[in-house]
Each structure stands twice: as structure tokens, then as C-alpha cells.
Write a protein that holds these residues in place. Sequence first.
Motif, PDB file in Angstrom:
ATOM      1  N   MET A   1       0.823  -1.201   0.000  1.00 25.00           N
ATOM      2  CA  MET A   1       0.000   0.000   0.000  1.00 25.00           C
ATOM      3  C   MET A   1       0.858   1.253   0.000  1.00 25.00           C
ATOM      4  O   MET A   1       0.596   2.187  -0.712  1.00 25.00           O
ATOM      5  CB  MET A   1      -0.919  -0.012   1.212  1.00 25.00           C
ATOM      6  N   PHE A   2       1.941   1.246   0.797  1.00 25.71           N
ATOM      7  CA  PHE A   2       2.659   2.511   0.815  1.00 25.71           C
ATOM      8  C   PHE A   2       3.515   2.758  -0.414  1.00 25.71           C
ATOM      9  O   PHE A   2       3.970   3.862  -0.654  1.00 25.71           O
ATOM     10  CB  PHE A   2       3.384   2.785   2.131  1.00 25.71           C
ATOM     11  N   ALA A   3       3.682   1.706  -1.207  1.00 25.94           N
ATOM     12  CA  ALA A   3       4.383   1.910  -2.470  1.00 25.94           C
ATOM     13  C   ALA A   3       3.607   2.927  -3.310  1.00 25.94           C
ATOM     14  O   ALA A   3       4.163   3.850  -3.882  1.00 25.94           O
ATOM     15  CB  ALA A   3       4.508   0.598  -3.221  1.00 25.94           C
ATOM     16  N   ASN A   4       2.292   2.759  -3.350  1.00 25.55           N
ATOM     17  CA  ASN A   4       1.457   3.670  -4.115  1.00 25.55           C
ATOM     18  C   ASN A   4       1.554   5.086  -3.590  1.00 25.55           C
ATOM     19  O   ASN A   4       1.737   6.019  -4.350  1.00 25.55           O
ATOM     20  CB  ASN A   4      -0.004   3.222  -4.052  1.00 25.55           C
ATOM     21  N   LEU A   5       1.399   5.190  -2.278  1.00 21.39           N
ATOM     22  CA  LEU A   5       1.428   6.514  -1.653  1.00 21.39           C
ATOM     23  C   LEU A   5       2.685   7.281  -2.043  1.00 21.39           C
ATOM     24  O   LEU A   5       2.646   8.440  -2.399  1.00 21.39           O
ATOM     25  CB  LEU A   5       1.417   6.357  -0.131  1.00 21.39           C
ATOM     26  N   THR A   6       3.803   6.572  -1.984  1.00 22.10           N
ATOM     27  CA  THR A   6       5.071   7.231  -2.247  1.00 22.10           C
ATOM     28  C   THR A   6       5.135   7.789  -3.663  1.00 22.10           C
ATOM     29  O   THR A   6       5.450   8.939  -3.872  1.00 22.10           O
ATOM     30  CB  THR A   6       6.218   6.236  -2.050  1.00 22.10           C
ATOM     31  N   LEU A   7       4.772   6.954  -4.630  1.00 15.74           N
ATOM     32  CA  LEU A   7       4.927   7.410  -6.000  1.00 15.74           C
ATOM     33  C   LEU A   7       3.842   8.406  -6.385  1.00 15.74           C
ATOM     34  O   LEU A   7       4.091   9.340  -7.119  1.00 15.74           O
ATOM     35  CB  LEU A   7       4.956   6.214  -6.946  1.00 15.74           C
ATOM     36  N   SER A   9       2.542  10.666  -4.568  1.00 14.43           N
ATOM     37  CA  SER A   9       2.673  11.996  -3.987  1.00 14.43           C
ATOM     38  C   SER A   9       3.498  12.919  -4.882  1.00 14.43           C
ATOM     39  O   SER A   9       3.593  14.101  -4.633  1.00 14.43           O
ATOM     40  CB  SER A   9       3.252  11.917  -2.579  1.00 14.43           C
ATOM     41  N   TYR A  10       4.109  12.397  -5.928  1.00 16.38           N
ATOM     42  CA  TYR A  10       4.819  13.264  -6.863  1.00 16.38           C
ATOM     43  C   TYR A  10       3.864  13.813  -7.928  1.00 16.38           C
ATOM     44  O   TYR A  10       4.222  14.656  -8.716  1.00 16.38           O
ATOM     45  CB  TYR A  10       5.968  12.516  -7.538  1.00 16.38           C
ATOM     46  N   MET A  13      -2.854  16.586  -7.580  1.00 17.08           N
ATOM     47  CA  MET A  13      -4.028  16.066  -6.875  1.00 17.08           C
ATOM     48  C   MET A  13      -5.234  16.903  -7.241  1.00 17.08           C
ATOM     49  O   MET A  13      -5.104  18.081  -7.549  1.00 17.08           O
ATOM     50  CB  MET A  13      -3.843  16.209  -5.362  1.00 17.08           C
ATOM     51  N   PRO A 123      -9.631  16.835  -0.647  1.00 21.50           N
ATOM     52  CA  PRO A 123      -9.134  16.048  -1.774  1.00 21.50           C
ATOM     53  C   PRO A 123     -10.261  15.209  -2.380  1.00 21.50           C
ATOM     54  O   PRO A 123     -11.127  14.726  -1.653  1.00 21.50           O
ATOM     55  CB  PRO A 123      -8.064  15.148  -1.165  1.00 21.50           C
TER      56      PRO A 123
END
Lengths: 132, 391
Positions: A1-7, A9-10, A13, A123
Amino acid sequence: MFANLTLESYKTMQFALMISETHEGFEDRNNARAGEYWGGWMAYSRAIAESGIFAGGAGLELPSTATRVVFDGASKTVQDGPFPDARELLGGFFVIEVDSLDDAIAWAKRCPITKGGTVEVRPVLPPPPQAD
Amino acid sequence: MREDRGRVLSSLMAKFRNFDQAEEALQEALASAFTHWTRNGLPSNPAAWLHTAASRKAIDRLRKARRDEGLSQDIGLLSQGDVASESHGVTDQRLSLIFTCCHPALEPKSSIALTLRTLGGLTTTEIANAFLDAETTLGQRLCRAKAKIAQAGIPFRVPEPQDWDERLNSVLKVIYLIFNEGYCASSGATSVRVDLCEEAIYLARMIETLRPDEPEVLGVLALMLFAHARYRARIAGAGVVPLEAQDHLLWDQGKLKEAEACLDRALTLGKTGPYQIQAAIMALHSQAAARDWGQILMLYDALITFDANPVIRLNRAVALAEAGFLELALQELTALEGALTMYQPYFAAKADLLRKAGHEAAAQTAYAQAIGLARNAADVAWLQRQKSAAT
């Protein structure tokens, strides 16, 4: 799950700007100050469009034109008017696509509200994953 | 260590843009540092070592998470950053970190907890104790704040110039709240929590180092140093010793000098603000000689143009009385009563002024109200003694 968050956020939104006005604010739509009122909102919408961040939105008719459907248990009752006794009522909303909350707040602050009100900045949910 | 931890964490945040990931990776790196360093001795640059180790751990986790989700292994950008950071060491992003933690979209209590957790030297247990929260409550608060930062799109960066003053103000507000929580500890037997005061001063110094010549940063730093310089004298009695009864020999001259230097520097920068004015008031209060109430009153008049909140008006009323306008001061207190019905210092001040004006019975009532609202044992003791003396 946090893989998605990380990428993600660049990326940019989408934010909804939900604009609530006071009764006095709504009065300006149809009195001597109407020209100023509509001029302000036209200019604001144009600025959003010209910045290339517009992703949706609409102005709403007066709260007195609202009808609500109240869900309570199994019953669905149709009633007149917007939420009762609210000091501020929804007047319209925009969806904008920007880099961060700070940019969304900067746009919210530019709203031509002169008689008090609130802009809620939230958001937008990402679109559901597409079936292949 | 506190400084290195903040620097490394901020650098990891800039890279991974995710609080939990950055914190977990740093935690793991610290754990392995313990084994490595006891075996091989301290590395030449511990911060860089931690940063590299934590980056590797975070990237491993990312790879694993993406593999588990069946996603491609394309995290090249992050890995490249890793190589670069090994040669350049840690990038200090503490300024971005504090602006993120103190973003106005977070509630102040969360900002306080997050700032102390990420940049301060307190553990979660210590923060929970300081704010009388259960540790689980604080944990949840931190969790919610981190989730809001990630989901609401709060950016990890120093604010744009047009937002700078407003955002700096939120940061300074959080720092000053931390200080005040320490300075007027909200409960318990002690009335000062030195650790919180020192954390707040540390944070202000940190910002001052990272962005020198900000007059209000210097102002808040001076303000806190003036107050903190007197803490030994303030707790030297059975309760809180008020300024006029303090033993000046217990004042920390080093801190007072530093405070004055900060304030002087702030004033040369030519942009007055509320923290500088409050620091200037404190400077006048910190002179061993008789206080110049006329000047203090003038400063309060200036302060009110920035912030006319009832507490500041109360302090101005006290200055008014001291400067010789007792009747005007009592009128102002009457006007403020509605806004400060739950504020202990209001009733304490009112009692003092009524006593000075010779209204003993009314003063007794006000002391009783102040005692009823006092938040710690030390304040109760002090007020009791004042009340007895007033009969």
C-alpha cells in the motif's frame, strides 16, 4: 500500500473547493451589488480556467430553490429547502487539479466572498481502478 | 543526537514523502547501528551512516511491497537519489519538516505532538506525560495527523514567499504553545516543566540557524529566553513566586544576555511584530531596577494593534494600574469579565487591583474565584497566601 502513496505523492491532486455563503452574501446576487457579485465570480472562474487547473464545478441556484431527500431508516422523505438553520449554505463548488493543499488553499483564498462564508477544501477520491 | 535524528528524518521525508516510511526506516537503521557501532566503532559521520542505512531499508521495503502487489520494480528514481546521497551525505530538510508539522490544516495539539516527536528530543511516552494524554491517545493523534498530511495533500516544503509570514506564524505559535505548556504546567505539583521550555527554545534556535534574520523568530526566542532565565527564581518558594517577589540573584544572567542580544538583533531588522513587542515587555520586566510602567504600557498599546485578545488586554490593564491609572484599569477589567470567566489570572489580577483600591470584601471574593480556577497546587498555595494577606 505505501508503495502507491510514495509514487503518487509526486503527481498532482484534485481538490474540491466547496463554497458556502451567508444569507447576506446570497442577497448580493439580486440587489444593487449584483454587478459586482457576478463580476467577481466570473473573473474567478476565468482565472481558474486560464490557469489550466479546472477539473469541474458549478454555481448553484439560491438555497431557497433546494429540495432535500431525507433518509431515515427505510423511509425517504422529500422536504422543502436546504439544511435548516444553517448560517452558511452551499453556493457552488469547483474541482481543481494542483500540486498540493497549499496551492488549493491559495485558490480558495482568492474566492470573491465579501459577506462572510467558508470554503471547504477537500481532496477528491482517486478514480476506481479500471478493469482490464 | 536530537539534532542528527531530526536532520536524518527530514532528509528521509524529503526522499520518501511518507512519515511512517521515514520513521520506520530510521528506527530500523538505529537498531542496526547499535550492533554495527558496538562492533566496529563509531563511523566518521554517524548521520550519513544512518541516512544511508535507513534509505536502503526503506527501498527494500518498497521493493517488497511492490513485489507483493505484483507491481513493477520501477523505483529507479529513489535508488538514484540513494547513490547521490551517499556522496553528499544528508540533506537538511528540517525547515520543511517543521512547516509540514505546523501546517495550519492540522489542529494545534497534533502539530505540537508531531513537532516534538519528529524534531524534538522527547519520546512518545514523555510527550504523552507532558500533555497528560494516555500514550495510546497520543499515538492515535500522531497517526491521524500523519494520515491527514498524506491524504490531504499537505506538501513537504518550505512555503512560498507570499505565504511565508502566515505560515511562519503558525510555526511560532506551536513553539510558543509548547513553551507555555512548560512554563505554566497545566497540572501536578510542579508549576514549570523545564524539559518542554527547553524543547521550545531548542526549536526556535533551530529555525534561527536555518533561516537567520527573521525578526519574529528572534522575537519569540528572546521572549522565551527572558521567561526561562527566571524559572529558578520563579519556583524558589512554596508556590510560583511572582516577579516582584523574586530573588534576582537566581536569574540566569547568561540567558538574559542572550535574550537581550536576540531582541536587539530583531529590532535592527526593522519589522516589528507581536513576539518582539512581548519580548521587549519582558526585557523591561527583567531589569533589577524599578520597572518603567509608562513604557510597558506603551508597548502594550502597540501589542494590542496586532492582537487585541482578552488576555493581552488584561495584561495591559495591569500595566495601566501600575502606571497610576487604577480606576481606568478596574473599568477595563469589568469590560473583560465576560471573555475571561474561566481564566484564573483574570481573577488574581482583579483581586490585586481591588485590594489596592481598598475594596477588601470584593478582593476576597475575587481571590476565592481565582483559587477555584487554579490549575496546580503551587498556584493555589500562592493565591491562598495573597488572600490571607488581604484581610
